[in-house]
Design an enzyme around this catalytic site. Structure first.
Site, PDB file in Angstrom:
ATOM      1  N   ASN A 168     -13.255  -0.368   4.746  1.00 33.66           N
ATOM      2  CA  ASN A 168     -12.669  -1.339   5.677  1.00 33.66           C
ATOM      3  C   ASN A 168     -12.231  -0.578   6.919  1.00 33.66           C
ATOM      4  O   ASN A 168     -11.206   0.098   6.912  1.00 33.66           O
ATOM      5  CB  ASN A 168     -11.475  -2.048   5.023  1.00 33.66           C
ATOM      6  N   LYS A 211     -11.163  -1.783   9.654  1.00 35.06           N
ATOM      7  CA  LYS A 211     -10.097  -2.469  10.379  1.00 35.06           C
ATOM      8  C   LYS A 211     -10.443  -2.504  11.883  1.00 35.06           C
ATOM      9  O   LYS A 211     -11.621  -2.634  12.230  1.00 35.06           O
ATOM     10  CB  LYS A 211      -8.744  -1.826  10.072  1.00 35.06           C
ATOM     11  N   HIS A 225      -6.756  -9.836   2.737  1.00 34.30           N
ATOM     12  CA  HIS A 225      -6.168  -8.509   2.935  1.00 34.30           C
ATOM     13  C   HIS A 225      -4.696  -8.632   3.306  1.00 34.30           C
ATOM     14  O   HIS A 225      -4.289  -9.575   3.986  1.00 34.30           O
ATOM     15  CB  HIS A 225      -6.932  -7.759   4.027  1.00 34.30           C
ATOM     16  N   GLU A 279      -2.916  -7.233   5.412  1.00 34.82           N
ATOM     17  CA  GLU A 279      -2.638  -7.294   6.852  1.00 34.82           C
ATOM     18  C   GLU A 279      -2.863  -8.698   7.390  1.00 34.82           C
ATOM     19  O   GLU A 279      -2.131  -9.144   8.292  1.00 34.82           O
ATOM     20  CB  GLU A 279      -3.494  -6.263   7.590  1.00 34.82           C
ATOM     21  N   GLU A 298      -5.124  -4.041  -4.222  1.00 32.64           N
ATOM     22  CA  GLU A 298      -4.567  -3.130  -3.221  1.00 32.64           C
ATOM     23  C   GLU A 298      -3.042  -3.227  -3.233  1.00 32.64           C
ATOM     24  O   GLU A 298      -2.470  -4.118  -2.599  1.00 32.64           O
ATOM     25  CB  GLU A 298      -5.087  -3.487  -1.825  1.00 32.64           C
ATOM     26  N   GLY A 349      -2.363   2.784   3.497  1.00 31.30           N
ATOM     27  CA  GLY A 349      -2.084   3.521   4.717  1.00 31.30           C
ATOM     28  C   GLY A 349      -0.847   4.396   4.654  1.00 31.30           C
ATOM     29  O   GLY A 349      -0.403   4.916   5.675  1.00 31.30           O
ATOM     30  N   SER A 373      -5.015   4.168  -0.142  1.00 32.40           N
ATOM     31  CA  SER A 373      -5.039   5.617   0.079  1.00 32.40           C
ATOM     32  C   SER A 373      -6.028   6.326  -0.841  1.00 32.40           C
ATOM     33  O   SER A 373      -5.747   7.403  -1.381  1.00 32.40           O
ATOM     34  CB  SER A 373      -3.634   6.213  -0.072  1.00 32.40           C
TER      35      SER A 373
END
Length: 250
Positions: free
Chosen positions: A9, A11, A95, A97, A167, A173, A213
């Site tokens: 991904n 992003k 996701h 985000e 996730e 991240g 990660s």
């Protein structure tokens, strides 16, 4: 058929020129992959990257989002039919985000998943808990609710098109990764949920990815867990050498 996959991904990273070079370098390093490799790229790069991955086989492209409606006055949005007509195979939905910054909830994500499948796309559905939920020991309750709300209305035929990506939000991240035991525990829980709802055969063939990660140094031990079928990779997917090493760890 193998249920393994490594998806990157990107992003909102890479220009079209940078993305083209990144894909080329990954393919040069990996060649024909032993697992499915998916590039989740910014919308402006979808068709260019799709043209790059036709040879060798084993590669595919994912959109990072799509609109739930077929068409209409939705400036700046992309429909499932548009993606499918462009030859895109996958779409990342749910996701953390998108949940955090765009306010998406599982009711909306369910509508997107249904629209994606109807158009012939394969959704990569993301689910996962925040740190306070994990610390309270309620991760299975939260992830179970996410899966029930987003996927529970699907038919057994529809669910076969879905890839699930677990996730943990606290590991995205941050450089912190779930232990192999934590990943396996949650993946096994998800697979049991799918089995209870849709049957053991559907659950056995479902691809369930770990994201959070993932890097070359931890990929092999994560992927060695019986219910971890690969990864949805963030930052490491932007480096050709790192992403290639993760692909080769499956």
């Amino acid at each position: 058929m193998s249920r393994t996959m490594v998806a990157g991904n990107w992003k909102m990273n890479t220009t079209p020129r940078e993305g083209h070079e990144l894909v080329r370098q990954v393919i040069d390093r990996v060649g024909t992959p032993a697992t499915k490799v998916v590039f989740g790229v910014p919308a402006i790069q979808l068709m260019a990257v799709q043209a790059l991955v036709k040879d060798p086989s084993g590669y595919a492209v994912a959109a990072q989002n799509m609109h739930e409606e077929q068409s209409g006055a939705f400036t700046g949005e992309t429909s499932a039919a548009m993606l499918a007509d462009a030859g895109i195979e996958y779409v990342i939905l749910g996701h953390s985000e998108r949940r955090e910054y765009a306010g998406e909830d599982d009711e909306l994500i369910n509508r997107k998943i249904v629209a994606a499948i109807a158009a012939g796309l394969k959704p990569i559905y993301c689910c996962g808990e925040k740190l306070d939920i994990r610390e309270a020991g309620n991760q299975e309750v939260v992830v179970g609710k996410q899966i029930e709300q987003a996927l529970g209305s699907l038919s057994p035929t529809q669910i076969e098109s879905v890839v699930i990506a677990y996730e943990p939000v606290w590991a995205i991240g941050t450089g912190v990764t779930a232990s192999k035991e934590q990943a396996q525990q949650m993946h096994n829980y998800i697979r049991r949920m799918i089995s209870n709802q849709f049957g053991a055969d559907v659950a056995e063939h479902m691809t369930i990815l770990y994201g959070g990660s993932v890097k070359p140094g931890n990929a092999a031990e994560l992927f060695a867990q019986p219910d971890v079928d690969g990864g949805l990779v963030g930052g490491a997917s932007l480096d050709a050498e790192s992403f290639a090493a993760i692909v080769q760890a499956v």
